[in-house]
Design a protein around this motif. Structure first.
Motif, PDB file in Angstrom:
ATOM      1  N   ALA A  72       9.303   4.138  -4.420  1.00  0.00           N
ATOM      2  CA  ALA A  72       9.664   2.881  -3.759  1.00  0.00           C
ATOM      3  C   ALA A  72       8.520   2.383  -2.885  1.00  0.00           C
ATOM      4  O   ALA A  72       8.228   1.181  -2.847  1.00  0.00           O
ATOM      5  N   HIS A  73       7.853   3.304  -2.185  1.00  0.00           N
ATOM      6  CA  HIS A  73       6.766   2.906  -1.284  1.00  0.00           C
ATOM      7  C   HIS A  73       5.577   2.360  -2.061  1.00  0.00           C
ATOM      8  O   HIS A  73       4.954   1.357  -1.662  1.00  0.00           O
ATOM      9  N   LEU A  74       5.231   2.994  -3.188  1.00  0.00           N
ATOM     10  CA  LEU A  74       4.058   2.521  -3.931  1.00  0.00           C
ATOM     11  C   LEU A  74       4.320   1.138  -4.548  1.00  0.00           C
ATOM     12  O   LEU A  74       3.408   0.306  -4.620  1.00  0.00           O
ATOM     13  N   VAL A  75       5.563   0.892  -4.996  1.00  0.00           N
ATOM     14  CA  VAL A  75       5.868  -0.438  -5.524  1.00  0.00           C
ATOM     15  C   VAL A  75       5.792  -1.483  -4.415  1.00  0.00           C
ATOM     16  O   VAL A  75       5.286  -2.589  -4.616  1.00  0.00           O
ATOM     17  N   LEU A  76       6.269  -1.125  -3.249  1.00  0.00           N
ATOM     18  CA  LEU A  76       6.235  -2.039  -2.109  1.00  0.00           C
ATOM     19  C   LEU A  76       4.809  -2.277  -1.617  1.00  0.00           C
ATOM     20  O   LEU A  76       4.476  -3.374  -1.159  1.00  0.00           O
ATOM     21  N   SER A  77       3.943  -1.250  -1.778  1.00  0.00           N
ATOM     22  CA  SER A  77       2.583  -1.331  -1.256  1.00  0.00           C
ATOM     23  C   SER A  77       1.628  -2.064  -2.180  1.00  0.00           C
ATOM     24  O   SER A  77       0.524  -2.411  -1.764  1.00  0.00           O
ATOM     25  N   CYS A  78       2.020  -2.253  -3.433  1.00  0.00           N
ATOM     26  CA  CYS A  78       1.128  -2.878  -4.417  1.00  0.00           C
ATOM     27  C   CYS A  78       1.680  -4.260  -4.782  1.00  0.00           C
ATOM     28  O   CYS A  78       2.500  -4.376  -5.706  1.00  0.00           O
ATOM     29  N   PRO A  79       1.251  -5.288  -4.096  1.00  0.00           N
ATOM     30  CA  PRO A  79       1.872  -6.618  -4.276  1.00  0.00           C
ATOM     31  C   PRO A  79       1.630  -7.231  -5.648  1.00  0.00           C
ATOM     32  O   PRO A  79       2.369  -8.118  -6.057  1.00  0.00           O
ATOM     33  N   LEU A  80       0.599  -6.769  -6.379  1.00  0.00           N
ATOM     34  CA  LEU A  80       0.279  -7.340  -7.684  1.00  0.00           C
ATOM     35  C   LEU A  80       0.739  -6.466  -8.848  1.00  0.00           C
ATOM     36  O   LEU A  80       0.462  -6.794 -10.004  1.00  0.00           O
ATOM     37  N   LEU A  81       1.453  -5.388  -8.558  1.00  0.00           N
ATOM     38  CA  LEU A  81       1.847  -4.445  -9.606  1.00  0.00           C
ATOM     39  C   LEU A  81       2.767  -5.100 -10.628  1.00  0.00           C
ATOM     40  O   LEU A  81       3.808  -5.666 -10.285  1.00  0.00           O
TER      41      LEU A  81
END
Length: 478
Positions: A206-215
């Protein structure tokens, strides 16, 4: 158009030669430099910006095959180790001497050993300094002759400085190592992320998806310690989500993803809580259920497709088809609500105990236009076939003549792996008889099927006769 040869290529300006080399993959750039001695002498291949090298290219594969054929396994292992050392030395020398100011891609595969940790840290540091855009780190063993077993406690951990200097990375793929710091806050340009055989917790996902705005694309394959995939915030970019063979995924999925277009899941049946997935276009669900267990009830079957009513394309295969009950067919129930599915793709053996599930899926898809079936065709080779036939009942005999079936919008049916067995013939005649818009049926015979046999010809004649009586759909052998 003029044909260029080695001589007139060499007349090009040096700057243009360097520009050409910088656009080539590394191996092609190296071969290109072999055309002229001066290019090779100046090591112009080091101007290449795309480095993709795998250890198996250095493993003396033919010599090792010869050794194994002679029973010289120790010699084969020695050659593999020698090849690995050559590979590490070559990769180390190449990366350290790269002349290009930026790297578009760095991809390598190396079964990790402790003595190579410093080399790998150095390669990653150089790649980060050169603003690498695509980074692929694979620490699994790609050797097809004698692969070493996978280790859950991976000896190599990604260094912290990778996370601190990751602003340029757009595509990141990592396999069979530890994630370490696991803070993706600096991956501000990341568009595609693939994690394979790594330990990761659901909060970290969840954190990595939230941290990567262009993912835009996320793939999780054989990840462990992952109990749940929980993405419940409004991510405006993520379009593709793939989760495969994550054995610890006991708590299922909870997704709020308004931009999700493609979803793929391979694994045991889990619970899905899907909200605001209106953009979802294509779904692949491959449930791995115990074919011998009868502990599934109707609610278990129903939740298999919960939340997937909107996709236009649904692909599903195969083992869960073996555990459906047949009573639901006789009661005329629609187990699911696949209200928007137009294209259904199934992988199945078309055995009697699988047909109930196929018919239930057809009944649940009122807007279906195309049905594609990949029939594996090797059921007679599977050792548990007799047990399966004894454990699960075949399709009720009167189902083919039961009233109330209608496939009003179905236009095309394809079977890849057709062998002409009775189940296939009865199924196709049933589809033809109950379709109002069917135009074409394509049958691609299984590779070992005998098309000249009388039974194959009779079955094809029966299908064509049924088509002639009910709309005259075109029957093709492709």
């Amino acid at each position: 158009m003029a044909k260029f040869s080695c001589e007139n290529i060499s007349d090009l300006p040096h700057e243009l030669i360097v520009a050409i080399i910088s656009l080539l993959p590394f191996i092609e750039a190296y071969r290109f430099c072999l055309l002229r001695k001066e290019w090779y002498a100046k090591a112009l291949w080091l101007q290449c910006t795309c480095l993709e090298l795998h250890d198996t290219d250095f493993y003396y594969t033919k010599a090792r095959q010869h050794c194994l054929a002679l029973g010289k396994r120790v010699r084969s292992m020695d050659l593999k180790e020698l090849g690995r050392l050559r590979y590490v030395h070559f990769l180390d020398t190449t990366i350290k001497n790269l002349a290009a100011k930026e790297i578009s891609k760095l991809s390598f595969r190396l079964p990790i050993l402790t003595q190579h940790h410093k080399n790998i840290d150095t390669w990653i540091t150089i790649a980060a300094k050169k603003c690498v855009k695509e980074l692929s780190l694979d620490f699994s063993d790609g050797d097809t002759l004698e692969p070493q077993p996978m280790q859950l406690n991976q000896p190599y951990v990604l260094p912290n400085h990778l996370y601190q200097n990751a602003a340029s990375i757009r595509v990141f793929s990592v396999s069979s190592c530890g994630l370490g710091f696991c803070n993706f806050s600096n991956f501000v340009s990341l568009k595609s992320l693939s994690l394979t055989r790594v330990r990761i917790f659901w909060a970290e996902v969840a954190h990595l998806v939230l941290s990567c705005p262009l993912l835009e694309s996320l793939s999780l394959v054989e990840c462990y310690r992952l109990l749940k995939v929980d993405i419940c915030f409004n991510n405006r970019r993520l379009k593709t989500l793939v989760v495969k063979h994550c054995g610890s995924l006991n708590m299922g999925f909870e997704l709020f993803m308004p931009t999700l277009e493609y979803f793929e899941y391979v694994g045991k049946p889990v619970q899905f809580v899907m909200r605001n997935v209106d953009a979802l276009q294509e779904v692949l669900l491959d449930y791995r259920m115990n074919p011998y267990s009868r502990d599934y009830n109707v609610d278990d079957y129903r939740q298999l497709f919960d939340g997937f009513s909107r996709p236009r394309i649904l692909k599903t295969s195969t083992t869960f088809l073996k555990v459906f009950v047949t009573d639901l067919l006789l009661l005329g129930q629609s187990l699911y609500r696949l209200m928007y599915t137009q294209h259904l793709l199934l992988t199945t053996c078309l055995e009697g105990y699988e047909l109930p599930a196929i018919l239930l899926l057809l009944r649940s898809s009122p807007l279906l236009k195309t049905l594609s079936i990949f029939s594996t065709g090797f059921t007679r080779l599977l050792p548990f076939q007799e047990i399966m036939h004894q454990t699960y009942p075949s399709l009720p005999r009167n189902i083919w003549t039961k009233e109330g079936w209608s496939f009003n919008l179905l236009e095309q049916v394809e079977i890849d792996g057709y062998v002409g067995k009775k189940n296939e013939i009865d199924f196709l005649k049933f589809i033809i008889r109950n379709s109002r818009s069917l135009q074409i049926v394509n049958l691609k015979p299984w590779v070992d099927s005998n098309m000249s046999s009388p039974s194959f010809s009779r079955g094809l004649q029966d299908i064509r006769a049924e088509a002639f009586l009910h709309g005259d759909a075109e029957i093709n052998i492709v």
